[in-house]
Design a protein around this motif. Structure first.
Motif, PDB file in Angstrom:
ATOM      1  N   LEU A  92      -6.836  -2.260  -3.391  1.00  0.00           N
ATOM      2  CA  LEU A  92      -6.121  -3.518  -3.630  1.00  0.00           C
ATOM      3  C   LEU A  92      -7.033  -4.721  -3.447  1.00  0.00           C
ATOM      4  O   LEU A  92      -6.980  -5.688  -4.215  1.00  0.00           O
TER       5      LEU A  92
ATOM      6  N   VAL B 166       0.842  -1.207   0.000  1.00  0.00           N
ATOM      7  CA  VAL B 166       0.000   0.000   0.000  1.00  0.00           C
ATOM      8  C   VAL B 166       0.869   1.246   0.000  1.00  0.00           C
ATOM      9  O   VAL B 166       0.596   2.217  -0.724  1.00  0.00           O
TER      10      VAL B 166
ATOM     11  N   ASN C 245       2.355   1.971  -3.458  1.00  0.00           N
ATOM     12  CA  ASN C 245       1.341   2.457  -4.390  1.00  0.00           C
ATOM     13  C   ASN C 245       0.865   3.862  -4.052  1.00  0.00           C
ATOM     14  O   ASN C 245       0.538   4.646  -4.945  1.00  0.00           O
TER      15      ASN C 245
ATOM     16  N   GLY D  52      -6.406   2.726   0.177  1.00  0.00           N
ATOM     17  CA  GLY D  52      -5.391   1.927  -0.490  1.00  0.00           C
ATOM     18  C   GLY D  52      -5.645   0.440  -0.329  1.00  0.00           C
ATOM     19  O   GLY D  52      -5.585  -0.322  -1.307  1.00  0.00           O
ATOM     20  N   PHE D  53      -5.942   0.019   0.896  1.00  0.00           N
ATOM     21  CA  PHE D  53      -6.275  -1.389   1.113  1.00  0.00           C
ATOM     22  C   PHE D  53      -7.564  -1.764   0.385  1.00  0.00           C
ATOM     23  O   PHE D  53      -7.689  -2.877  -0.143  1.00  0.00           O
TER      24      PHE D  53
ATOM     25  N   TYR E 274      -4.586   5.929  -4.774  1.00  0.00           N
ATOM     26  CA  TYR E 274      -4.399   5.412  -3.414  1.00  0.00           C
ATOM     27  C   TYR E 274      -4.278   6.609  -2.467  1.00  0.00           C
ATOM     28  O   TYR E 274      -3.189   7.034  -2.108  1.00  0.00           O
TER      29      TYR E 274
END
Length: 355
Positions: free
Chosen positions: A110, A89, A92, A106-107, A100
């Motif tokens: 993904l 994370v 990115n 971010g999580f 992100y």
């Protein structure tokens, strides 16, 4: 000033050991090294080799450095692999902050795009790269700390111990990053370019085909810029914090504390040191992520794209959490391994004042 019986031996700078270990030395004077020259130009004398408490590994023998290197593999490889989701994370967020935006989103991105298994994308180059780095980082740190202490002599080794910590850790990290750099390059490319590769087995050949073998070391200078200050802070602050904890926070001398308490001190000091490390090394970390993601990119391109303020702030909160936890766990695991093989934990013995 006439040196004490312990400090007159160039190979046993007293501040590196606890009083218990030095006491053990006095009881084992029959264990000696071959004659060696004094670093201060004196005549050849015999210097004793200190034994670890369990008398299994001689301090500063090849077996000692091998044990420290093994502890570095154990501590660095496993911990970096364990925090792969956070690292994924973070990388990115550094490369694409629009997509992100923060840790939570971010999580979420993904998870939506790659599923739960995507959180450990790049774990193999992470494990291999940081295992190699850990072996060199810890093993050579112990070597260079001892080597520079010998060059300085007993009194200067005590007086300038922080400089010795800094010089020893910097020297070790120069070597460690050469071992890490190829795997770090592949890891970042796999983690930040969707569809580039599944992992190391297909990512390494594709990377070499696209950038050449030399491309694996394109990020070496920024990696040095990130890791050398990080490691200098990591080792020097850890050694200092451990010493202060035993001096001011724990009324019992280190030698009288249980191994559990000593390892707890190692973790706490490591966590604090890790927070400091994250702040010091974060701008270079952003550069490493940018350069390894974009083919042909330069440091100037990274500064123009991210901005000076962005270099210091983008992804920093997550990295503080990640590096603090990581560094605390590393010191805890490293010293646990040392205890397991019969060696003392790192640091914590305040040197006697020089009269």
């Amino acid at each position: 000033m006439a040196p004490s019986d312990q400090s007159r031996h160039s190979l046993v700078p007293g501040f590196l050991y606890s009083s218990k270990t030095l006491s053990h030395l006095n009881n084992n004077t029959n264990h000696e090294l071959p004659p060696s020259s004094s670093p201060q130009g004196g005549t050849n004398t015999k210097s004793p080799m200190i034994l670890s408490p369990k008398e299994g590994i001689r301090m500063f023998s090849p077996a000692y450095y091998a044990a420290c290197s093994a502890g570095g593999i154990f501590s660095c490889g496993l911990t970096h692999m364990a925090v792969t989701p956070l690292d994924l994370v973070k990388c990115n967020m550094q490369i694409d902050p629009v997509k992100y935006k923060n840790i939570t989103s971010g999580f979420g991105v993904l998870l939506k795009e790659q599923g739960a298994k995507g959180f450990f994308k790049g774990w193999v180059p992470t494990l291999l790269g940081y295992s190699a780095q850990g072996a060199c980082k810890f093993g050579f740190y112990e070597f260079f700390k001892k080597y520079y202490s010998d060059l300085a002599g007993p009194e200067n080794a005590i007086k300038y111990k922080t400089i010795i910590y800094l010089a020893g850790s910097a020297s070790a990290e120069v070597i460690a990053d050469v071992a890490l750099c190829p795997m770090e390059a592949v890891k970042v490319r796999v983690q930040t370019q969707p569809g580039f590769a599944r992992g190391l087995s297909d990512g390494l050949p594709k990377f070499i085909k696209a950038d050449g073998v030399s491309g694996l070391y394109k990020g070496l200078v920024p990696l040095w810029g990130r890791q050398i200050p990080y490691t200098m802070m990591k080792f020097a602050s850890f050694e200092t914090i451990v010493e202060k904890i035993y001096k001011y926070a724990i009324p019992t001398p280190k030698e009288q504390c249980s191994k559990t308490m000593q390892l707890g001190v190692s973790f706490a000091a490591g966590y604090i040191a890790g927070v400091l490390c994250a702040i010091v090394s974060h701008p270079a970390d952003n550069l490493v992520s940018f350069l390894n993601n974009a083919k042909g990119a330069t440091i100037g391109d990274a500064v123009n794209k991210i901005g000076v303020v962005g270099l210091f702030t983008r992804g920093l909160p997550l990295r503080i959490v990640m590096i603090g936890t990581l560094t605390g766990a590393q010191w805890g695991l490293y010293d646990s391994f040392k205890v397991f093989v019969g060696l003392p934990t790192t640091g914590g013995s305040t040197p006697a004042p020089v009269k």
